[in-house]
Design an enzyme around this catalytic site. Structure first.
Site, PDB file in Angstrom:
ATOM      1  N   THR A 179      92.734  71.832 113.996  1.00 48.07           N
ATOM      2  CA  THR A 179      93.564  72.444 115.022  1.00 48.07           C
ATOM      3  C   THR A 179      92.736  73.511 115.708  1.00 48.07           C
ATOM      4  O   THR A 179      91.950  74.197 115.040  1.00 48.07           O
ATOM      5  CB  THR A 179      94.831  73.091 114.420  1.00 48.07           C
ATOM      6  OG1 THR A 179      95.335  74.114 115.300  1.00 48.07           O
ATOM      7  CG2 THR A 179      94.552  73.739 113.082  1.00 48.07           C
ATOM      8  N   CYS A 232      93.120  71.677 122.524  1.00 47.54           N
ATOM      9  CA  CYS A 232      94.206  71.451 121.572  1.00 47.54           C
ATOM     10  C   CYS A 232      94.007  70.034 121.078  1.00 47.54           C
ATOM     11  O   CYS A 232      93.813  69.117 121.896  1.00 47.54           O
ATOM     12  CB  CYS A 232      95.573  71.619 122.225  1.00 47.54           C
ATOM     13  SG  CYS A 232      96.935  71.154 121.134  1.00 47.54           S
TER      14      CYS A 232
END
Length: 233
Positions: free
Chosen positions: A87, A200
């Site tokens: 992430t 992202c």
């Protein structure tokens, strides 16, 4: 005889949609490089994203860092020889993870900056969650490596964030959202961005090099390939 392969520790689940892409890319890379029946040596810790998202929303980054640090320590105990935090946003707590482990954390921003500089670029658009775009933890680390990041503002920023949390983390990929992202990128390119960082891990489910006219730096794929570099080094 194939080289010895180190075990990669994946710290995922944020969301599992992008963690699945990490697993796919890791194994594709190993198969491509070693051939035959080879696949990646991986140990995975997958958290409940609802817990992490609640801490994000509350701004309780210390608790989020403690949570992920514990998971990273468990990966090391399970034999992981590096940690790959699957992430971008949660690299905000990278220091807590590094403090809890003795194996290296392969930092997603450092990997991305290296690719940007390797392409000869110095100014890029950065798309990600609101936290990644508004806060400085990614932009400052890029800047320290000679890369300026331009981020959307106003309605564009809200759109990019909303699509991630309302659609992509749930596995929903809409053509309307793809078109909207492309328009946001075009506006940032008009402002001087020479490429775009998909900052992202879920954005890669929506946008790719085929959608825009500037170089695309897909952080998930860059990060996973760097993990394979480490595993085979």
């Amino acid at each position: 005889m194939a080289p010895a392969m180190r075990k990669i520790g994946l710290l995922g689940g944020m969301s599992w949609e992008s963690s699945a892409l990490y697993y796919e890319v890791l194994n594709e890379e190993v198969r491509e490089r070693l051939g035959g029946y080879h696949s990646a040596r991986v140990v995975l810790a997958s958290v409940d994203f609802a817990e992490v998202e609640a801490l994000q929303a509350a701004g309780d980054w210390d608790a989020a860092g403690a949570l992920l640090a514990g998971e990273a320590a468990a990966l090391e105990a399970a034999g992981a020889e590096c940690v790959v935090l699957c992430t971008n946003t949660m690299h905000k707590v990278a220091d807590a993870i590094e403090a809890a482990t003795d194996v290296p954390l392969l930092h997603i921003v450092e990997v991305t900056a290296e690719a940007i500089r390797g392409a000869g670029l110095a100014r890029v658009a950065l798309l990600g969650t609101r936290f990644t775009m508004e806060q400085a933890f990614v932009r400052d680390r890029l800047a320290g490596r000679g890369v300026e990041a331009l981020v959307p503002s106003g309605a564009d920023l809200e759109l990019v964030h909303r699509v991630i949390y309302d659609e992509l983390v749930h596995g929903v990929v809409r053509e309307e959202s793809r078109a909207a992202y492309v328009e946001v990128i075009k506006r940032l390119v008009a402002d001087g961005a020479e490429g775009v960082v998909l900052g992202c891990t879920e954005i890669e489910l929506l946008v790719g090099p085929q959608d825009v006219e500037v170089p695309v730096f897909a952080t998930t794929r860059l990060h996973a390939r760097a993990a394979v570099d480490f595993a085979l080094s």
